[in-house]
Design an enzyme around this catalytic site. Structure first.
Site, PDB file in Angstrom:
ATOM      1  CB  CYS A 285      -1.042  -0.004   1.116  1.00 40.24           C
ATOM      2  SG  CYS A 285      -0.613  -0.897   2.594  1.00 40.24           S
ATOM      3  NE  ARG A 314       2.520  -9.168   5.050  1.00 38.47           N
ATOM      4  CZ  ARG A 314       1.207  -9.092   4.961  1.00 38.47           C
ATOM      5  NH1 ARG A 314       0.452  -9.916   5.687  1.00 38.47           N
ATOM      6  NH2 ARG A 314       0.625  -8.213   4.170  1.00 38.47           N
ATOM      7  CD  GLN A 332      -1.642  -9.457   0.331  1.00 35.45           C
ATOM      8  OE1 GLN A 332      -1.163 -10.541   0.609  1.00 35.45           O
ATOM      9  NE2 GLN A 332      -2.397  -8.779   1.149  1.00 35.45           N
ATOM     10  CG  ASP A 334      -2.182  -5.468  -1.929  1.00 39.45           C
ATOM     11  OD1 ASP A 334      -3.165  -5.644  -1.208  1.00 39.45           O
ATOM     12  OD2 ASP A 334      -1.020  -5.555  -1.515  1.00 39.45           O
ATOM     13  CG  HIS A 336      -3.644   0.106  -2.703  1.00 39.30           C
ATOM     14  ND1 HIS A 336      -2.552  -0.551  -3.212  1.00 39.30           N
ATOM     15  CD2 HIS A 336      -3.800  -0.337  -1.437  1.00 39.30           C
ATOM     16  CE1 HIS A 336      -2.053  -1.347  -2.285  1.00 39.30           C
ATOM     17  NE2 HIS A 336      -2.793  -1.238  -1.197  1.00 39.30           N
ATOM     18  CE  LYS A 415      -9.458  -7.431   9.113  1.00 44.08           C
ATOM     19  NZ  LYS A 415      -8.300  -8.314   8.951  1.00 44.08           N
ATOM     20  CG  HIS A 461      -5.776  -0.661   1.916  1.00 45.22           C
ATOM     21  ND1 HIS A 461      -4.408  -0.516   1.895  1.00 45.22           N
ATOM     22  CD2 HIS A 461      -6.252   0.444   2.548  1.00 45.22           C
ATOM     23  CE1 HIS A 461      -4.068   0.610   2.490  1.00 45.22           C
ATOM     24  NE2 HIS A 461      -5.180   1.215   2.892  1.00 45.22           N
TER      25      HIS A 461
END
Length: 586
Positions: A285, A314, A332, A334, A336, A415, A461
């Protein structure tokens, strides 16, 4: 079923709490059995869990293996047969500490020290076993009807690697033997579908000690992965998304500004470049924010939907790593979205519909959770109220049922989480939609509104697959490696019966490959029955073509599908049918 509460009263157990109480009581009975067999045992935590129960035990120099579990189970059965009564009592803090010290329970003493000053400290006892616990529990040990110990593993005290490694004894329990039997059958089926086992058999991926938690994708696995990503790109292009790519390594200052450093630094990898600290991104992000901030924007450009299939890293404890389900690096999917307040509900609706279409494609059912403000959150009460209201309005417009998951939102916003259910009834949290007022504020994001004033966009997100690697692991187990034709690494296995049919089989294979069907020819001098069994168990293709002299003479093919039935078919008709399956992603 009657249960004993920690204030001493006995009452009927609510139906939705029965399994939890049975499992919690089973943990105490297991601990008593371990104490009888290993008097030096010192107990840490022993909770009921979603799938069963466990107890973390310090056994000094002794170690337990799965070979020791039958003896513990036998002792548990003796305790159940003794029909010991559960009782409960409360002690002031100093007396509670003294009792635990007297019994040699150093972990319980430390646990008491972690409790708030005004906490009630209650103990449950059955026979000579006493455990600090809030309950509730069964009234007698004979109430434990069906249990099974399932494994032994290691676990750090308080999940901290600087603390001692304890022995975790795992088990499961149910109110009835039928429920237990069904559960054990499910575990056997899950073992048979284990993605690590199937991944090795099908040459999809591998893990190595030289890179713990960092998966290697093999050629077959890359086919599967790329087909998923092709599908992702196609549906996102149709939904008005653009694709970006952001760096894997960026300055620590970026992560301090975004808020991730304060909330996530223990899970981040960092390095020094030109005497400055940089971080390997754990999420995409902040990079997406910098892309938005790189130039001015008008309200006419919004919503901006920017997707990124970004590789993130991670730090996970080594003991927590598990195939593709828990890794240290993953892609990921993702996106945005930068939107105006007026666009917010429509965009959430669009995201939920997109994710819903993805899960329908794979035959998954799911349920929704709305996760609200956590304790370590950023931002004002007003922003959080607006954010949570926006998500609720979108779900209500869609007519979607959902449950509230109090306090489990991201630190920057609430979320909506999608919890998939696979063919074994297991649930997996994959897709998510997160609303964020904080990051646009931290990075001073703006757009020029119709009246010429500068306004701050709202940021969404969202992910569909979540971790691509984890989603592949779920798909492997859900389909047992028997993927839909469009995803299957090997779509057609061509099996000549003998040398006499090899040339014809080669021609068939070439025609399949010429139209983009992934075909593999098995020319080995093996019996056809062996080839069929191996293809079924290893490659797991949707189709096998059996090519013998009869097919050569007739100029056709014999097609065997996953029903194991074989029929004759013209090659052109087969190609047309399979290409349609692939093109339509059936």
């Amino acid at each position: 079923m009657k249960v004993l509460y920690n204030d001493g009263h006995v009452d009927e157990c609510p139906a939705d709490e029965v399994t939890h109480v049975v499992r919690h009581s089973a943990a105490h009975i297991m601990a008593q059995a371990i104490k009888r067999l290993y008097p030096e045992a010192d107990f840490a935590y022993g909770p009921a869990t979603e799938g069963g129960f466990y107890y973390d035990v310090d056994l000094g120099d002794k170690t337990l293996s799965e070979d020791d579990l039958p003896a513990i189970e036998d002792e548990m059965r003796r305790i159940v047969k003794e029909n010991l009564k559960f009782s409960v009592f409360e002690l002031p803090r100093e007396e509670a500490i003294a009792l635990m010290e007297e019994r040699g329970e150093k972990y319980k003493v430390e646990h008491i020290g972690d409790l708030p000053e005004d906490a009630r400290i209650t103990f449950y006892q059955q026979g000579d076993y006493i455990d600090m616990c809030v309950g509730p529990h069964l009234t007698y040990t004979k109430g434990l009807k069906a249990f099974k110990l399932t494994g032994v593993s290691g676990a750090y005290w308080k999940a901290d690697s600087s603390n001692k490694m304890l022995t975790r004894v795992n088990g499961t329990a149910f109110a009835t033997k039928d429920e237990l039997e069904q559960h054990l059958k499910m575990l056997e089926e899950a073992k048979r579908r284990d993605h690590r086992k199937i991944g090795r058999e099908m040459d999809l991926f591998m893990m190595r000690d030289e890179a713990p938690g960092f998966p290697f994708f093999l050629p077959n696995g890359m086919i599967l992965k790329n087909e998923l990503l092709n599908y992702w790109r196609e549906i996102h292009h149709k939904a008005g998304y653009v694709e970006i790519s952001t760096p894997q390594i960026m300055s620590k200052h970026l992560w301090e500004t975004s808020g991730h450093w304060d909330h996530y630094k223990d899970n981040m990898y960092s390095t020094i470049i030109d005497d400055e600290e940089y971080c390997i991104k754990p999420m995409n992000c902040p990079g997406g924010v910098l892309v938005y901030k790189s130039r001015p924007h008008s309200y006419r450009e919004l919503p901006i939907r920017a997707g990124e299939i970004g590789l993130v890293h991670r730090h996970e404890m080594r003991g927590a790593l598990h195939g593709l389900f828990r890794v240290r690096c993953f892609n990921q999917d993702d996106a945005h979205l930068f939107v105006t307040p007026e666009q917010l509900t429509d965009e959430i609706v669009g995201v939920v519909n997109l994710i819903d279409s993805v899960y329908q494609k794979f035959g998954f059912t799911y349920h929704l959770e709305l996760s609200t403000r956590p304790e370590d959150s950023m931002g004002s009460d007003e922003d959080w109220e607006r954010a949570e209201t926006g998500l609720k309005e979108a779900l209500e417009r869609l007519g979607k049922d959902y449950v509230i998951n109090e306090g489990d939102g991201a630190f920057y916003g609430p979320k909506i989480d999608f919890h998939l259910e696979d063919c074994l009834g297991r649930t997996w949290q994959c897709g998510t939609v997160q609303l964020d007022f904080q990051m646009p504020q931290n990075f001073d994001l703006e757009y020029v509104d119709a009246d010429g004033s500068k306004k701050r966009p709202i940021m969404l997100h969202r992910v569909c697959f979540g971790s691509i690697e984890r989603f592949i692991g779920i798909l492997i187990e859900h389909f047992e490696g028997k993927f839909p034709t469009w995803l299957a690494p090997c779509q057609v296995k061509v099996l000549p019966v003998s040398e006499k049919s090899r040339d014809y089989a080669r021609g068939v294979t070439e025609q399949l490959e010429a139209v983009g069907i992934r075909a593999v020819l098995d020319e080995r001098d093996e019996k056809i029955g062996y080839k069929i069994r191996e293809a079924r168990n290893i490659d797991r293709p949707p189709y096998m073509l059996i090519i013998g002299e009869q097919e050569v003479e007739a100029g056709n093919i014999s097609v065997r599908d996953r029903s194991n039935e074989t029929h004759a078919e013209e090659l052109t008709a087969f190609i047309e049918r399979v290409r349609a399956e692939i093109d339509e992603r059936r």
